[in-house]
Scaffold this motif. Structure first.
Motif, PDB file in Angstrom:
ATOM      1  N   SER A 109      11.630  -5.121  -5.467  1.00  0.00           N
ATOM      2  CA  SER A 109      11.853  -6.395  -5.519  1.00  0.00           C
ATOM      3  C   SER A 109      10.820  -7.387  -5.004  1.00  0.00           C
ATOM      4  O   SER A 109       9.309  -6.812  -5.141  1.00  0.00           O
ATOM      5  CB  SER A 109      12.991  -6.859  -4.671  1.00  0.00           C
ATOM      6  N   MET A 110      10.882  -7.862  -7.281  1.00  0.00           N
ATOM      7  CA  MET A 110       8.717  -8.590  -7.080  1.00  0.00           C
ATOM      8  C   MET A 110       9.280  -9.785  -7.223  1.00  0.00           C
ATOM      9  O   MET A 110      10.427 -10.373  -8.542  1.00  0.00           O
ATOM     10  CB  MET A 110       8.176  -7.684  -8.246  1.00  0.00           C
ATOM     11  N   GLU A 111       8.011 -10.543  -6.711  1.00  0.00           N
ATOM     12  CA  GLU A 111       8.084 -12.537  -7.066  1.00  0.00           C
ATOM     13  C   GLU A 111       7.111 -12.650  -7.906  1.00  0.00           C
ATOM     14  O   GLU A 111       5.874 -12.842  -7.073  1.00  0.00           O
ATOM     15  CB  GLU A 111       9.072 -12.869  -6.602  1.00  0.00           C
ATOM     16  N   ILE A 112       6.921 -13.511  -9.658  1.00  0.00           N
ATOM     17  CA  ILE A 112       5.660 -13.785  -9.602  1.00  0.00           C
ATOM     18  C   ILE A 112       5.806 -15.150  -9.919  1.00  0.00           C
ATOM     19  O   ILE A 112       6.645 -16.283 -10.461  1.00  0.00           O
ATOM     20  CB  ILE A 112       5.837 -13.673 -10.947  1.00  0.00           C
ATOM     21  N   VAL A 113       4.790 -16.098  -8.704  1.00  0.00           N
ATOM     22  CA  VAL A 113       4.552 -17.546  -9.031  1.00  0.00           C
ATOM     23  C   VAL A 113       3.726 -17.550  -9.787  1.00  0.00           C
ATOM     24  O   VAL A 113       1.891 -17.459  -9.194  1.00  0.00           O
ATOM     25  CB  VAL A 113       4.945 -17.938  -7.130  1.00  0.00           C
ATOM     26  N   PHE A 114       3.949 -18.416 -10.727  1.00  0.00           N
ATOM     27  CA  PHE A 114       2.687 -19.404 -11.557  1.00  0.00           C
ATOM     28  C   PHE A 114       2.353 -20.511 -11.119  1.00  0.00           C
ATOM     29  O   PHE A 114       2.858 -21.415 -10.862  1.00  0.00           O
ATOM     30  CB  PHE A 114       3.062 -19.313 -12.830  1.00  0.00           C
ATOM     31  N   PRO A 115       1.417 -21.224 -10.891  1.00  0.00           N
ATOM     32  CA  PRO A 115       0.908 -22.561  -9.939  1.00  0.00           C
ATOM     33  C   PRO A 115       1.066 -23.401 -11.022  1.00  0.00           C
ATOM     34  O   PRO A 115       1.308 -23.539 -12.177  1.00  0.00           O
ATOM     35  CB  PRO A 115      -0.394 -22.294  -9.492  1.00  0.00           C
ATOM     36  N   PRO A 116       1.217 -24.379 -10.629  1.00  0.00           N
ATOM     37  CA  PRO A 116       1.645 -25.738 -11.392  1.00  0.00           C
ATOM     38  C   PRO A 116       0.100 -25.910 -11.867  1.00  0.00           C
ATOM     39  O   PRO A 116      -0.648 -25.785 -12.001  1.00  0.00           O
ATOM     40  CB  PRO A 116       1.760 -26.844 -10.062  1.00  0.00           C
TER      41      PRO A 116
ATOM     42  N   VAL B 205      10.735 -14.991 -11.527  1.00  0.00           N
ATOM     43  CA  VAL B 205       9.772 -15.807 -11.967  1.00  0.00           C
ATOM     44  C   VAL B 205       9.962 -17.365 -11.680  1.00  0.00           C
ATOM     45  O   VAL B 205      10.545 -17.692 -12.498  1.00  0.00           O
ATOM     46  CB  VAL B 205       9.457 -15.661 -13.394  1.00  0.00           C
ATOM     47  N   TYR B 206       8.277 -17.788 -10.931  1.00  0.00           N
ATOM     48  CA  TYR B 206       8.814 -18.908 -10.996  1.00  0.00           C
ATOM     49  C   TYR B 206       7.148 -19.881 -11.107  1.00  0.00           C
ATOM     50  O   TYR B 206       6.691 -19.588 -11.276  1.00  0.00           O
ATOM     51  CB  TYR B 206       8.588 -19.539  -9.694  1.00  0.00           C
ATOM     52  N   MET B 207       7.829 -21.062 -12.170  1.00  0.00           N
ATOM     53  CA  MET B 207       6.287 -21.561 -12.341  1.00  0.00           C
ATOM     54  C   MET B 207       6.977 -22.708 -11.270  1.00  0.00           C
ATOM     55  O   MET B 207       7.464 -23.707 -11.925  1.00  0.00           O
ATOM     56  CB  MET B 207       7.176 -22.277 -14.783  1.00  0.00           C
ATOM     57  N   ALA B 208       5.939 -23.505 -10.743  1.00  0.00           N
ATOM     58  CA  ALA B 208       6.128 -23.440  -9.728  1.00  0.00           C
ATOM     59  C   ALA B 208       6.205 -25.240  -9.875  1.00  0.00           C
ATOM     60  O   ALA B 208       4.635 -25.643 -10.875  1.00  0.00           O
ATOM     61  CB  ALA B 208       5.241 -23.826  -8.571  1.00  0.00           C
ATOM     62  N   ASP B 209       6.535 -26.521  -9.398  1.00  0.00           N
ATOM     63  CA  ASP B 209       5.975 -27.745  -9.222  1.00  0.00           C
ATOM     64  C   ASP B 209       5.164 -28.555  -8.079  1.00  0.00           C
ATOM     65  O   ASP B 209       4.892 -27.659  -7.351  1.00  0.00           O
ATOM     66  CB  ASP B 209       7.123 -28.155  -9.609  1.00  0.00           C
ATOM     67  N   TYR B 210       4.486 -29.756  -8.729  1.00  0.00           N
ATOM     68  CA  TYR B 210       3.703 -29.877  -7.730  1.00  0.00           C
ATOM     69  C   TYR B 210       4.583 -30.307  -6.397  1.00  0.00           C
ATOM     70  O   TYR B 210       5.360 -31.287  -7.139  1.00  0.00           O
ATOM     71  CB  TYR B 210       2.588 -30.676  -7.899  1.00  0.00           C
ATOM     72  N   ILE B 211       4.529 -30.020  -5.014  1.00  0.00           N
ATOM     73  CA  ILE B 211       5.630 -30.807  -4.289  1.00  0.00           C
ATOM     74  C   ILE B 211       4.452 -31.075  -3.038  1.00  0.00           C
ATOM     75  O   ILE B 211       3.853 -30.489  -2.394  1.00  0.00           O
ATOM     76  CB  ILE B 211       6.482 -29.639  -3.779  1.00  0.00           C
ATOM     77  N   LEU B 212       4.962 -33.151  -3.184  1.00  0.00           N
ATOM     78  CA  LEU B 212       3.790 -32.790  -1.750  1.00  0.00           C
ATOM     79  C   LEU B 212       5.025 -33.637  -0.531  1.00  0.00           C
ATOM     80  O   LEU B 212       5.094 -35.206  -0.786  1.00  0.00           O
ATOM     81  CB  LEU B 212       2.262 -33.919  -2.230  1.00  0.00           C
ATOM     82  N   HIS B 213       4.921 -33.139   0.726  1.00  0.00           N
ATOM     83  CA  HIS B 213       6.205 -33.834   1.359  1.00  0.00           C
ATOM     84  C   HIS B 213       5.090 -35.180   2.662  1.00  0.00           C
ATOM     85  O   HIS B 213       4.317 -34.676   2.690  1.00  0.00           O
ATOM     86  CB  HIS B 213       6.734 -32.911   2.214  1.00  0.00           C
TER      87      HIS B 213
ATOM     88  N   ALA C  85       9.405 -25.318 -14.012  1.00  0.00           N
ATOM     89  CA  ALA C  85       9.266 -27.360 -12.962  1.00  0.00           C
ATOM     90  C   ALA C  85       9.425 -27.775 -14.865  1.00  0.00           C
ATOM     91  O   ALA C  85       9.610 -27.660 -15.547  1.00  0.00           O
ATOM     92  CB  ALA C  85       7.844 -27.324 -12.508  1.00  0.00           C
ATOM     93  N   TRP C  86      10.602 -28.731 -14.611  1.00  0.00           N
ATOM     94  CA  TRP C  86      10.394 -28.856 -15.724  1.00  0.00           C
ATOM     95  C   TRP C  86       9.355 -30.723 -16.467  1.00  0.00           C
ATOM     96  O   TRP C  86       8.454 -30.952 -14.952  1.00  0.00           O
ATOM     97  CB  TRP C  86      11.823 -30.836 -16.098  1.00  0.00           C
ATOM     98  N   PRO C  87       8.785 -30.218 -17.255  1.00  0.00           N
ATOM     99  CA  PRO C  87       7.065 -30.902 -17.250  1.00  0.00           C
ATOM    100  C   PRO C  87       6.907 -32.750 -17.056  1.00  0.00           C
ATOM    101  O   PRO C  87       6.542 -33.711 -16.548  1.00  0.00           O
ATOM    102  CB  PRO C  87       7.271 -31.071 -18.588  1.00  0.00           C
TER     103      PRO C  87
ATOM    104  N   LEU D 294      19.476 -35.721 -13.603  1.00  0.00           N
ATOM    105  CA  LEU D 294      19.201 -35.677 -15.375  1.00  0.00           C
ATOM    106  C   LEU D 294      17.554 -34.255 -15.187  1.00  0.00           C
ATOM    107  O   LEU D 294      17.858 -33.529 -15.672  1.00  0.00           O
ATOM    108  CB  LEU D 294      18.128 -36.567 -16.183  1.00  0.00           C
ATOM    109  N   ALA D 295      16.561 -34.433 -14.352  1.00  0.00           N
ATOM    110  CA  ALA D 295      15.499 -33.555 -14.212  1.00  0.00           C
ATOM    111  C   ALA D 295      16.564 -32.298 -13.505  1.00  0.00           C
ATOM    112  O   ALA D 295      15.321 -30.899 -14.112  1.00  0.00           O
ATOM    113  CB  ALA D 295      14.797 -34.646 -12.850  1.00  0.00           C
ATOM    114  N   ARG D 296      17.321 -32.002 -12.622  1.00  0.00           N
ATOM    115  CA  ARG D 296      17.792 -31.174 -12.765  1.00  0.00           C
ATOM    116  C   ARG D 296      18.482 -30.366 -13.350  1.00  0.00           C
ATOM    117  O   ARG D 296      18.631 -29.606 -13.376  1.00  0.00           O
ATOM    118  CB  ARG D 296      18.657 -31.031 -11.081  1.00  0.00           C
ATOM    119  N   GLU D 297      18.870 -31.141 -14.188  1.00  0.00           N
ATOM    120  CA  GLU D 297      19.793 -31.091 -15.884  1.00  0.00           C
ATOM    121  C   GLU D 297      18.803 -29.722 -16.148  1.00  0.00           C
ATOM    122  O   GLU D 297      19.065 -28.915 -16.811  1.00  0.00           O
ATOM    123  CB  GLU D 297      20.874 -31.537 -16.186  1.00  0.00           C
ATOM    124  N   GLN D 298      18.017 -30.954 -16.600  1.00  0.00           N
ATOM    125  CA  GLN D 298      16.857 -30.489 -17.699  1.00  0.00           C
ATOM    126  C   GLN D 298      16.042 -28.771 -17.104  1.00  0.00           C
ATOM    127  O   GLN D 298      16.183 -27.948 -17.342  1.00  0.00           O
ATOM    128  CB  GLN D 298      15.341 -30.795 -18.072  1.00  0.00           C
TER     129      GLN D 298
END
Length: 566
Positions: free
Chosen positions: A405-412, A448-456, A502-504, A517-521
């Motif tokens: 099992s391998m997971e690759i995360v690309f930064p925003p 593979v994840y193209m991560a989004d910018y998230i700031l709580h 991540a939806w651009p 709509l963001a989730r659907e895209q």
């Protein structure tokens, strides 16, 4: 005449109010407590009292004067009050406060025998875990202890004073009564041996934690463990009789050896390991607590969240005790069960290294993350991607087939990333070519994840707020350009592939007004890219139903968690 004198004495005794000493001892002890005798507190021998908060009071508490006055009342009160004072409080001393340990040497033998917990910070070269570090946050350094330099043999006066003080204290303690915590960050093994020498001849301690360096060091780690376990009455492995025959582990069948190794740190508590070029292998826990119906992870039952017992041991003790976690320091503590890479199991011999690799790489999910974090925007493309380094430089070629099992995360990123002309992209293509014939692809799950910018809890910074249609398409093209080469793995047998993109336009005004709509895209992009890699008939939602449990890694759970729950 004699009868008259007796009668007068009897009348006088009836009219005299009872004294404190005429009360039962249990009542007197409660009176001492009600009067203000210090009890059930953390007491600094250099004159500061604290009940567990940070920072401590800078001036002596008035409770010290009350306690001092009680001790001076009479011999009986002194005996009873001192018993409460020294047995119910936890004591600590920092050498740096007064540049002396004299207060410890001023204790009487009877007082020392009553002690139940003593912490000595002889030399502290780093901030403690859980505090705001003055190195990382200079503006908040007022909450941080002043760092010492690692202690060396060039400071013989400090070493000599500690040895004399330790011998004085340890010679007068009651066996199995005192819990001792000792911190001295040193510059090498020679200095450490001088400092721990008094512990070797001590009566048995109820508990002993020793820290010898702010950074992990195998030699200092072994010394701390050997001395601490010996001080607690346990026979360390180095002291076992040489005539005792060793257990021949490698004579066992391989199947049995592998099952035994699964109960070591080769399998992490969460069965996942994060890796990046700067931090190497490490564990990521996104919650400060376990998330259950408990105050924290420390009181979480093993059958509820098994992993809770293996995390952040430093949170179990107040700030003044310090951190004895082996993940961060060369230290030993009986409370520390935190996971750290089991490097020693790979260094014993070739045969055991092969067994350890088989367990480590097959039983854990490996998550390759950006050094700055998964949700922090990248400033530029690095010279090499972390996944390229991981697969070609970190994992031995013979161990690649073991990965399950391998997971690759690309930064925003802002507009484009990993462009075709950049060295990192060409290296990425070469990495795929290199591992396509080495990985056991039918048995591998790739995410593979193209991560989004998230700031709580804070306003989102200026990230893709004014994105044009052309800029958005550039980002989508980057997704396709980067992930399409993975189709070579599908040609060689890859059967399980999952993407999350991540939806651009999620941070634009339009995207923020239309979260559905963001989730659907995002779901549309996921299906598009997964089929680009795996073929038009591929449906990851069907494949994913074959796996049980929560498939989201810790970083992903943290990114989308309610900030009030973590």
């Amino acid at each position: 005449m004699h009868d008259r004198i007796h009668t007068i004495e009897t009348i006088h005794s009836k009219n005299t109010p009872p004294s404190l000493l005429s009360l039962p001892p249990v009542v007197r002890c409660q009176i001492y407590r009600d009067a203000g005798l210090i009890c059930d507190s953390d007491v600094d021998f250099n004159g500061r009292l604290n009940a567990g908060s940070w920072p401590p009071s800078a001036t002596p508490s008035t409770d010290f004067q009350i306690s001092y006055n009680l001790l001076l009342t009479c011999r009986t009160v002194y005996t009873e009050a001192s018993c409460i004072l020294y047995s119910t409080n936890t004591f600590f001393i920092r050498y740096n406060d007064a540049r002396s340990l004299e207060m410890l040497r001023n204790l009487t033998a009877d007082s020392i025998a009553l002690l139940t917990q003593l912490t000595v910070h002889l030399n502290v070269a780093s901030c403690e875990k859980g505090q705001v570090c003055c190195k990382a946050h200079p503006g908040k350094s007022s909450l941080c202890l002043k760092h010492d330099k690692p202690l060396g043999t060039s400071s013989p006066a400090i070493i000599s004073e500690w040895q004399n003080t330790a011998r004085y204290i340890l010679a007068r303690i009651e066996p199995f009564r005192l819990r001792m915590y000792f911190v001295c960050d040193v510059d090498g093994l020679e200095t450490a041996k001088y400092l721990v020498e008094p512990f070797r001849s001590t009566p048995t301690l109820a508990d002993c934690s020793i820290r010898l360096s702010e950074q992990p060091d195998p030699l200092l780690q072994d010394l701390a463990q050997e001395v601490a376990t010996q001080a607690m009455g346990y026979q360390h492995r180095s002291s076992l009789s040489q005539t005792q025959s060793a257990f021949r582990f490698l004579d066992l069948p391989r199947e049995l050896r592998l099952q035994i190794l699964e109960y070591t740190d080769l399998v992490t508590p969460l069965c996942e390991v994060e890796w990046n070029p700067e931090s190497n292998f490490y564990l990521h826990y996104y919650r400060t607590g376990c998330g259950g119906s408990f105050e924290g992870y420390l009181d979480c039952p093993v059958d509820f969240h098994r992993a809770c017992q293996f995390r952040n041991c430093w949170q179990a003790d107040p700030w003044h005790v310090g951190c004895f976690c082996r993940r961060y320091h060369a230290a030993f503590s009986s409370k520390c069960h935190c996971w750290s890479p089991p490097a020693s199991l790979f260094l014993i011999c070739k045969k055991l290294r092969e067994d350890a690799q088989a367990v480590f790489f097959a039983r854990n999910r490996f998550i390759i993350v950006p050094p700055r974090g998964c949700t922090s925007p990248a400033e530029s493309t690095p010279a090499r991607l972390g996944i390229s380094i991981f697969l070609t430089d970190i994992i031995p070629s013979q161990a690649l087939p073991l990965l399950r099992s391998m997971e690759i995360v690309f930064p925003p990123f802002y507009d484009d990333y990993l462009r075709p002309h950049e060295t990192a992209y060409q290296d990425w293509l070469q990495t795929i070519e290199h591992v396509s014939g080495l990985l056991n692809l039918p048995m591998l799950t790739l995410r593979v994840y193209m991560a989004d910018y998230i700031l709580h809890g804070e306003p989102v910074a200026d990230f893709r707020k004014t994105l044009t249609k052309e800029q958005g398409m550039t980002i989508v093209k980057m997704y396709a350009r980067t992930l399409r080469p993975l189709s070579k793995l599908r040609e060689n047998g890859l059967g399980q592939f999952f993407a999350r993109l991540a939806w651009p336009f999620a941070h634009t005004r339009f995207g923020l007004r239309n979260p559905t709509l963001a989730r659907e895209q995002s779901a549309y992009l996921r299906r598009l890219i997964e089929r680009l890699v795996m073929g038009d008939d591929y449906d990851s939602t069907v494949v994913q139903t074959k796996e049980s449990g929560n498939n989201d890694s810790q970083w992903l759970q943290e990114a989308y968690a309610d900030p009030m729950s973590s």
